[in-house]
Write an enzyme that holds these catalytic residues in place. Structure first.
Site, PDB file in Angstrom:
ATOM      1  N   ASP A   1      -1.077  -2.979  -2.612  1.00  0.00           N
ATOM      2  CA  ASP A   1      -0.859  -3.742  -3.839  1.00  0.00           C
ATOM      3  C   ASP A   1      -0.478  -2.741  -4.937  1.00  0.00           C
ATOM      4  O   ASP A   1       0.672  -2.336  -5.050  1.00  0.00           O
ATOM      5  CB  ASP A   1      -2.165  -4.498  -4.111  1.00  0.00           C
TER       6      ASP A   1
ATOM      7  N   LYS B   1       3.202  -5.416  -1.421  1.00  0.00           N
ATOM      8  CA  LYS B   1       3.600  -6.106  -2.663  1.00  0.00           C
ATOM      9  C   LYS B   1       4.228  -5.067  -3.580  1.00  0.00           C
ATOM     10  O   LYS B   1       3.565  -4.559  -4.488  1.00  0.00           O
ATOM     11  CB  LYS B   1       2.354  -6.659  -3.372  1.00  0.00           C
TER      12      LYS B   1
ATOM     13  N   ASP C   1      -9.514 -11.472   2.668  1.00  0.00           N
ATOM     14  CA  ASP C   1     -10.555 -12.410   2.226  1.00  0.00           C
ATOM     15  C   ASP C   1     -10.418 -12.818   0.765  1.00  0.00           C
ATOM     16  O   ASP C   1      -9.678 -12.209  -0.016  1.00  0.00           O
ATOM     17  CB  ASP C   1     -11.931 -11.753   2.386  1.00  0.00           C
TER      18      ASP C   1
ATOM     19  N   ARG D   1     -11.196 -14.623   6.271  1.00  0.00           N
ATOM     20  CA  ARG D   1     -10.658 -13.520   7.078  1.00  0.00           C
ATOM     21  C   ARG D   1     -10.232 -13.974   8.474  1.00  0.00           C
ATOM     22  O   ARG D   1      -9.394 -13.357   9.122  1.00  0.00           O
ATOM     23  CB  ARG D   1     -11.711 -12.421   7.249  1.00  0.00           C
TER      24      ARG D   1
ATOM     25  N   GLU E   1      -3.520  -0.277   7.320  1.00  0.00           N
ATOM     26  CA  GLU E   1      -4.041  -1.007   6.161  1.00  0.00           C
ATOM     27  C   GLU E   1      -3.603  -2.470   6.218  1.00  0.00           C
ATOM     28  O   GLU E   1      -2.569  -2.781   6.817  1.00  0.00           O
ATOM     29  CB  GLU E   1      -3.451  -0.405   4.875  1.00  0.00           C
ATOM     30  N   ASP E   2      -4.343  -3.336   5.555  1.00  0.00           N
ATOM     31  CA  ASP E   2      -3.945  -4.739   5.501  1.00  0.00           C
ATOM     32  C   ASP E   2      -2.813  -4.948   4.495  1.00  0.00           C
ATOM     33  O   ASP E   2      -1.780  -5.513   4.809  1.00  0.00           O
ATOM     34  CB  ASP E   2      -5.150  -5.637   5.150  1.00  0.00           C
TER      35      ASP E   2
ATOM     36  N   PHE F   1      -1.807 -13.695  -4.659  1.00  0.00           N
ATOM     37  CA  PHE F   1      -3.026 -13.297  -3.962  1.00  0.00           C
ATOM     38  C   PHE F   1      -3.097 -14.090  -2.658  1.00  0.00           C
ATOM     39  O   PHE F   1      -3.030 -15.316  -2.660  1.00  0.00           O
ATOM     40  CB  PHE F   1      -4.264 -13.566  -4.815  1.00  0.00           C
ATOM     41  N   VAL F   2      -3.203 -13.358  -1.546  1.00  0.00           N
ATOM     42  CA  VAL F   2      -3.179 -14.025  -0.239  1.00  0.00           C
ATOM     43  C   VAL F   2      -4.481 -13.805   0.529  1.00  0.00           C
ATOM     44  O   VAL F   2      -5.198 -12.825   0.286  1.00  0.00           O
ATOM     45  CB  VAL F   2      -1.982 -13.533   0.621  1.00  0.00           C
TER      46      VAL F   2
ATOM     47  N   LYS G   1     -12.594  -3.997   5.447  1.00  0.00           N
ATOM     48  CA  LYS G   1     -12.600  -4.843   6.621  1.00  0.00           C
ATOM     49  C   LYS G   1     -11.215  -5.443   6.891  1.00  0.00           C
ATOM     50  O   LYS G   1     -10.951  -5.936   7.984  1.00  0.00           O
ATOM     51  CB  LYS G   1     -13.589  -6.003   6.394  1.00  0.00           C
TER      52      LYS G   1
HETATM   53  P1  5GP Z   1      -4.458  -1.563  -4.032  1.00  0.00           P
HETATM   54  O1  5GP Z   1      -5.375  -0.399  -4.196  1.00  0.00           O
HETATM   55  O2  5GP Z   1      -3.163  -1.232  -3.334  1.00  0.00           O
HETATM   56  O3  5GP Z   1      -4.243  -2.277  -5.329  1.00  0.00           O
HETATM   57  O4  5GP Z   1      -5.219  -2.642  -3.192  1.00  0.00           O
HETATM   58  C1  5GP Z   1      -5.439  -2.533  -1.859  1.00  0.00           C
HETATM   59  C2  5GP Z   1      -6.569  -3.449  -1.459  1.00  0.00           C
HETATM   60  O5  5GP Z   1      -6.726  -4.554  -2.362  1.00  0.00           O
HETATM   61  C3  5GP Z   1      -6.283  -4.078  -0.123  1.00  0.00           C
HETATM   62  O6  5GP Z   1      -6.719  -3.268   0.927  1.00  0.00           O
HETATM   63  C4  5GP Z   1      -7.047  -5.402  -0.234  1.00  0.00           C
HETATM   64  O7  5GP Z   1      -8.388  -5.195   0.135  1.00  0.00           O
HETATM   65  C5  5GP Z   1      -6.989  -5.746  -1.707  1.00  0.00           C
HETATM   66  N1  5GP Z   1      -5.901  -6.694  -1.999  1.00  0.00           N
HETATM   67  C6  5GP Z   1      -4.747  -6.455  -2.657  1.00  0.00           C
HETATM   68  N2  5GP Z   1      -3.978  -7.555  -2.732  1.00  0.00           N
HETATM   69  C7  5GP Z   1      -4.670  -8.522  -2.089  1.00  0.00           C
HETATM   70  C8  5GP Z   1      -4.382  -9.907  -1.803  1.00  0.00           C
HETATM   71  O8  5GP Z   1      -3.340 -10.488  -2.129  1.00  0.00           O
HETATM   72  N3  5GP Z   1      -5.351 -10.559  -1.101  1.00  0.00           N
HETATM   73  C9  5GP Z   1      -6.502  -9.993  -0.700  1.00  0.00           C
HETATM   74  N4  5GP Z   1      -7.360 -10.753  -0.028  1.00  0.00           N
HETATM   75  N5  5GP Z   1      -6.798  -8.698  -0.948  1.00  0.00           N
HETATM   76  C10 5GP Z   1      -5.877  -7.971  -1.626  1.00  0.00           C
END
Ligand code: 5GP
Length: 173
Positions: A101, A129, A157, A163, A97-98, A150-151, A41
């Site tokens: 990470d 990040k 969310d 959100r 993508e949002d 963590f944001v 989402k």
């Molecule tokens: P990755 O697979 O790159 O570790 O993580 C991607 C997903 O993790 C993002 O689409 C998001 O849903 C969640 N995520 C990663 N970092 C954060 C953060 O700082 N805050 C939030 N709310 N979600 C995060």
């Protein structure tokens, strides 16, 4: 519910950067109709605002992946909860993508999408990040690089809350 910490990006900063990204994407896709794939989402507000700044032919589709659930660290496991409505074979695709990470989610998604034979496959994310990366991923359009905090807000969310914030903030630890 976790309490909000400090504001990392204001509404004004976000909107200004989204305008710039929209202009860049408009320029790059001027004669190339494309499909924007919003990853639910988290990307819903970002994609909505971004789309309003894109002045060229485009359409939308959506995918949902499993998230961190109620915690704030990655499980490393990626699951597609909702798949695309239409085929992307031979089409130009921009994944929206949002936040990137560890890169695990995006890496998995790109592998899945690549197998479906798009004409091109690019990525636009609001937040990056880089210090957290576990697998290398190429990101074509980045809104902001942020440190390892963590944001929440602007689509992001914590246990499904926050959100709707128009800005991005950290959580109180
Ligand atoms: P990755 O697979 O790159 O570790 O993580 C991607 C997903 O993790 C993002 O689409 C998001 O849903 C969640 N995520 C990663 N970092 C954060 C953060 O700082 N805050 C939030 N709310 N979600 C995060």
């Amino acid at each position: 519910m976790a309490e909000l910490g400090r504001i990392i990006l204001t509404e004004q900063q976000i909107q200004s950067r989204v305008r710039d990204l929209g202009n860049e994407i408009t320029r790059d896709y001027k004669n190339t109709p494309f499909v924007a794939i919003g990853i639910l989402k988290g990307a819903f507000l970002f994609l909505g605002d971004l789309a309003k700044q894109i002045d060229t032919e485009m359409c939308f589709d959506f995918m949902a992946t499993s998230s961190y659930g109620r915690g704030t660290t990655t499980s490393g496991e990626v699951r597609i909860i909702k798949d695309l409505d239409d085929s992307i074979e031979g089409r130009h695709v921009l994944v929206v993508e949002d936040i990137i990470d560890t890169g695990l989610t995006l890496n998995y998604l790109l592998e899945v999408l690549r197998k479906r034979g798009p004409a091109s496959l690019k990525v636009c994310c609001l937040l990056d990040k880089p210090s957290r990366r576990q697998v290398p991923v190429q990101i074509d359009y980045v809104g902001f690089e942020i440190p390892d905090v963590f944001v929440v807000g602007y689509g992001l969310d914590c246990a499904e809350v926050y959100r709707n914030l128009p800005y991005i903030a950290s959580l109180k630890t």
